[in-house]
Scaffold this motif. Structure first.
Motif, PDB file in Angstrom:
ATOM      1  N   CYS A  71      27.579 -13.343  13.103  1.00  0.00           N
ATOM      2  CA  CYS A  71      26.484 -14.304  13.113  1.00  0.00           C
ATOM      3  C   CYS A  71      25.244 -13.690  12.471  1.00  0.00           C
ATOM      4  O   CYS A  71      25.117 -12.466  12.369  1.00  0.00           O
ATOM      5  CB  CYS A  71      26.169 -14.800  14.527  1.00  0.00           C
ATOM      6  N   ILE A  72      24.371 -14.562  12.005  1.00  0.00           N
ATOM      7  CA  ILE A  72      23.104 -14.101  11.444  1.00  0.00           C
ATOM      8  C   ILE A  72      21.993 -14.548  12.388  1.00  0.00           C
ATOM      9  O   ILE A  72      21.900 -15.735  12.734  1.00  0.00           O
ATOM     10  CB  ILE A  72      22.893 -14.651  10.015  1.00  0.00           C
ATOM     11  N   VAL A  73      21.213 -13.586  12.836  1.00  0.00           N
ATOM     12  CA  VAL A  73      20.170 -13.868  13.826  1.00  0.00           C
ATOM     13  C   VAL A  73      18.787 -13.609  13.231  1.00  0.00           C
ATOM     14  O   VAL A  73      18.545 -12.576  12.620  1.00  0.00           O
ATOM     15  CB  VAL A  73      20.371 -12.995  15.085  1.00  0.00           C
ATOM     16  N   GLU A  74      17.926 -14.597  13.427  1.00  0.00           N
ATOM     17  CA  GLU A  74      16.532 -14.446  13.001  1.00  0.00           C
ATOM     18  C   GLU A  74      15.718 -14.159  14.262  1.00  0.00           C
ATOM     19  O   GLU A  74      15.969 -14.773  15.300  1.00  0.00           O
ATOM     20  CB  GLU A  74      16.073 -15.760  12.379  1.00  0.00           C
ATOM     21  N   TYR A  75      14.794 -13.226  14.200  1.00  0.00           N
ATOM     22  CA  TYR A  75      14.021 -12.857  15.385  1.00  0.00           C
ATOM     23  C   TYR A  75      12.707 -12.197  14.995  1.00  0.00           C
ATOM     24  O   TYR A  75      12.432 -11.981  13.811  1.00  0.00           O
ATOM     25  CB  TYR A  75      14.849 -11.907  16.265  1.00  0.00           C
ATOM     26  N   VAL A  76      11.919 -11.893  16.003  1.00  0.00           N
ATOM     27  CA  VAL A  76      10.669 -11.178  15.799  1.00  0.00           C
ATOM     28  C   VAL A  76      10.844  -9.811  16.453  1.00  0.00           C
ATOM     29  O   VAL A  76      11.421  -9.718  17.542  1.00  0.00           O
ATOM     30  CB  VAL A  76       9.504 -11.975  16.442  1.00  0.00           C
ATOM     31  N   ILE A 119      15.132 -10.259  24.486  1.00  0.00           N
ATOM     32  CA  ILE A 119      16.456  -9.706  24.753  1.00  0.00           C
ATOM     33  C   ILE A 119      16.435  -8.228  24.387  1.00  0.00           C
ATOM     34  O   ILE A 119      15.866  -7.853  23.362  1.00  0.00           O
ATOM     35  CB  ILE A 119      17.492 -10.395  23.830  1.00  0.00           C
ATOM     36  N   VAL A 120      17.049  -7.396  25.220  1.00  0.00           N
ATOM     37  CA  VAL A 120      17.274  -6.007  24.801  1.00  0.00           C
ATOM     38  C   VAL A 120      18.775  -5.746  24.788  1.00  0.00           C
ATOM     39  O   VAL A 120      19.525  -6.328  25.573  1.00  0.00           O
ATOM     40  CB  VAL A 120      16.551  -4.985  25.711  1.00  0.00           C
ATOM     41  N   LEU A 121      19.192  -4.891  23.866  1.00  0.00           N
ATOM     42  CA  LEU A 121      20.612  -4.589  23.691  1.00  0.00           C
ATOM     43  C   LEU A 121      20.785  -3.121  23.345  1.00  0.00           C
ATOM     44  O   LEU A 121      19.908  -2.514  22.724  1.00  0.00           O
ATOM     45  CB  LEU A 121      21.185  -5.353  22.496  1.00  0.00           C
ATOM     46  N   ASP A 122      21.928  -2.579  23.731  1.00  0.00           N
ATOM     47  CA  ASP A 122      22.359  -1.295  23.190  1.00  0.00           C
ATOM     48  C   ASP A 122      23.871  -1.258  23.285  1.00  0.00           C
ATOM     49  O   ASP A 122      24.424  -1.012  24.348  1.00  0.00           O
ATOM     50  CB  ASP A 122      21.742  -0.117  23.942  1.00  0.00           C
ATOM     51  N   GLN A 178      25.027 -13.211  21.270  1.00  0.00           N
ATOM     52  CA  GLN A 178      25.269 -14.623  21.612  1.00  0.00           C
ATOM     53  C   GLN A 178      25.225 -14.826  23.125  1.00  0.00           C
ATOM     54  O   GLN A 178      24.689 -15.821  23.619  1.00  0.00           O
ATOM     55  CB  GLN A 178      26.610 -15.078  21.049  1.00  0.00           C
ATOM     56  N   HIS A 179      25.797 -13.859  23.877  1.00  0.00           N
ATOM     57  CA  HIS A 179      25.765 -13.903  25.348  1.00  0.00           C
ATOM     58  C   HIS A 179      24.305 -13.929  25.831  1.00  0.00           C
ATOM     59  O   HIS A 179      23.937 -14.740  26.684  1.00  0.00           O
ATOM     60  CB  HIS A 179      26.502 -12.666  25.881  1.00  0.00           C
ATOM     61  N   GLU A 180      23.477 -13.063  25.250  1.00  0.00           N
ATOM     62  CA  GLU A 180      22.075 -12.971  25.692  1.00  0.00           C
ATOM     63  C   GLU A 180      21.267 -14.205  25.276  1.00  0.00           C
ATOM     64  O   GLU A 180      20.419 -14.676  26.036  1.00  0.00           O
ATOM     65  CB  GLU A 180      21.412 -11.700  25.156  1.00  0.00           C
ATOM     66  N   ILE A 215      12.949 -10.653  19.902  1.00  0.00           N
ATOM     67  CA  ILE A 215      12.013 -11.619  20.474  1.00  0.00           C
ATOM     68  C   ILE A 215      12.221 -12.948  19.748  1.00  0.00           C
ATOM     69  O   ILE A 215      12.395 -12.961  18.518  1.00  0.00           O
ATOM     70  CB  ILE A 215      10.560 -11.114  20.317  1.00  0.00           C
ATOM     71  N   ASN A 216      12.213 -14.041  20.495  1.00  0.00           N
ATOM     72  CA  ASN A 216      12.471 -15.384  19.951  1.00  0.00           C
ATOM     73  C   ASN A 216      13.713 -15.444  19.050  1.00  0.00           C
ATOM     74  O   ASN A 216      13.666 -16.005  17.950  1.00  0.00           O
ATOM     75  CB  ASN A 216      11.272 -15.894  19.147  1.00  0.00           C
ATOM     76  N   PRO A 217      14.837 -14.859  19.483  1.00  0.00           N
ATOM     77  CA  PRO A 217      16.019 -14.839  18.612  1.00  0.00           C
ATOM     78  C   PRO A 217      16.651 -16.225  18.440  1.00  0.00           C
ATOM     79  O   PRO A 217      16.691 -17.005  19.392  1.00  0.00           O
ATOM     80  CB  PRO A 217      16.987 -13.907  19.342  1.00  0.00           C
ATOM     81  N   VAL A 218      17.091 -16.492  17.215  1.00  0.00           N
ATOM     82  CA  VAL A 218      17.777 -17.750  16.916  1.00  0.00           C
ATOM     83  C   VAL A 218      18.996 -17.435  16.056  1.00  0.00           C
ATOM     84  O   VAL A 218      18.894 -16.696  15.089  1.00  0.00           O
ATOM     85  CB  VAL A 218      16.861 -18.719  16.113  1.00  0.00           C
ATOM     86  N   VAL A 219      20.153 -18.003  16.420  1.00  0.00           N
ATOM     87  CA  VAL A 219      21.339 -17.852  15.576  1.00  0.00           C
ATOM     88  C   VAL A 219      21.204 -18.829  14.417  1.00  0.00           C
ATOM     89  O   VAL A 219      21.145 -20.041  14.618  1.00  0.00           O
ATOM     90  CB  VAL A 219      22.640 -18.134  16.370  1.00  0.00           C
ATOM     91  N   LYS A 220      21.131 -18.291  13.191  1.00  0.00           N
ATOM     92  CA  LYS A 220      20.929 -19.142  12.018  1.00  0.00           C
ATOM     93  C   LYS A 220      22.251 -19.566  11.395  1.00  0.00           C
ATOM     94  O   LYS A 220      22.346 -20.610  10.759  1.00  0.00           O
ATOM     95  CB  LYS A 220      20.094 -18.403  10.953  1.00  0.00           C
ATOM     96  N   LYS A 221      23.257 -18.714  11.559  1.00  0.00           N
ATOM     97  CA  LYS A 221      24.532 -18.993  10.915  1.00  0.00           C
ATOM     98  C   LYS A 221      25.646 -18.287  11.680  1.00  0.00           C
ATOM     99  O   LYS A 221      25.442 -17.173  12.170  1.00  0.00           O
ATOM    100  CB  LYS A 221      24.477 -18.429   9.486  1.00  0.00           C
ATOM    101  N   ILE A 222      26.807 -18.946  11.776  1.00  0.00           N
ATOM    102  CA  ILE A 222      27.952 -18.272  12.388  1.00  0.00           C
ATOM    103  C   ILE A 222      29.110 -18.237  11.404  1.00  0.00           C
ATOM    104  O   ILE A 222      29.256 -19.120  10.561  1.00  0.00           O
ATOM    105  CB  ILE A 222      28.410 -18.945  13.711  1.00  0.00           C
ATOM    106  N   GLY A 223      29.927 -17.196  11.490  1.00  0.00           N
ATOM    107  CA  GLY A 223      31.104 -17.072  10.631  1.00  0.00           C
ATOM    108  C   GLY A 223      32.267 -17.866  11.204  1.00  0.00           C
ATOM    109  O   GLY A 223      32.223 -18.313  12.347  1.00  0.00           O
ATOM    110  N   ASN A 224      33.313 -18.057  10.404  1.00  0.00           N
ATOM    111  CA  ASN A 224      34.478 -18.836  10.851  1.00  0.00           C
ATOM    112  C   ASN A 224      35.409 -18.038  11.756  1.00  0.00           C
ATOM    113  O   ASN A 224      36.067 -18.590  12.635  1.00  0.00           O
ATOM    114  CB  ASN A 224      35.288 -19.332   9.645  1.00  0.00           C
ATOM    115  N   GLU A 225      35.457 -16.727  11.517  1.00  0.00           N
ATOM    116  CA  GLU A 225      36.359 -15.875  12.271  1.00  0.00           C
ATOM    117  C   GLU A 225      35.889 -15.759  13.726  1.00  0.00           C
ATOM    118  O   GLU A 225      34.690 -15.768  13.999  1.00  0.00           O
ATOM    119  CB  GLU A 225      36.347 -14.479  11.637  1.00  0.00           C
TER     120      GLU A 225
END
Ligand code: NI
Length: 174
Positions: free
Chosen positions: A110-115, A59-62, A135-137, A76-86
């Protein structure tokens, strides 16, 4: 660098699940450069490799794009590890679904783990626009699109409309 051709709905490739990358090789690095080039060219704020027809978890973002201030981010290989309540809400568009905007509510943080591009494991805390965008990507990597947030009726209408548009583009009268 090359501007890649974007694939659009109803191309079934957009539904394909992307594969993890074992090693970030020169091929991947070249692809990442091309993805940035393609994203900036089309004035998007995010792009997944599958949107140019390559089912790899990149994924690329700006989300900072203003004039000359660029803040390119690559996951690279992004994974959402945790999401907030809001929650937060944005009208989301997608380079793979022309002229379509859909209001979507997603976790504001959210907390994202990636390479990263050097193959190092990283963790990023995302908030607001960045959180929505990533999250969209990541949805793209799972073959999920923003039209999936709609009722089946609305979704079918959009697909039908876009399918027609595509046919008309190819039609010529000489
Ligand atoms: Ni998209």
């Amino acid at each position: 660098m090359t501007i890649k051709k974007l694939i659009t709905v109803p191309d079934e490739l957009l539904r394909k699940k992307s594969q993890n990358i074992e090693k970030v090789s020169t091929d991947e690095k070249k692809l990442i450069k091309d993805l940035f080039e393609t994203m900036y060219h089309h004035k998007g704020i995010g792009l997944a490799a599958i949107q140019v027809g390559i089912p790899k978890k990149i994924i690329v973002l700006d989300v900072m794009q203003k004039d000359d201030k660029k803040n390119p981010l690559c996951f690279i290989n992004p994974v959402v590890k945790k999401i907030g309540n809001e929650k937060s809400k944005y009208e989301e568009g997608c380079l793979s679904i022309p002229n379509t905007f859909i209001e979507i509510e997603r976790p504001k943080t959210c907390i994202v783990e990636y390479v990263d591009i050097d193959g190092k494991k990283k963790i990023m805390e995302c908030d607001g626009l960045l959180s929505t965008c990533i999250q969209h990507e990541i949805n793209h990597l799972d073959g999920k699109l923003i039209i999936d947030f709609l009722s089946k009726l609305k979704k079918d209408l959009i697909i039908k409309k876009l399918s027609k548009t595509k046919r008309n583009t190819d039609r010529i009268i000489v």
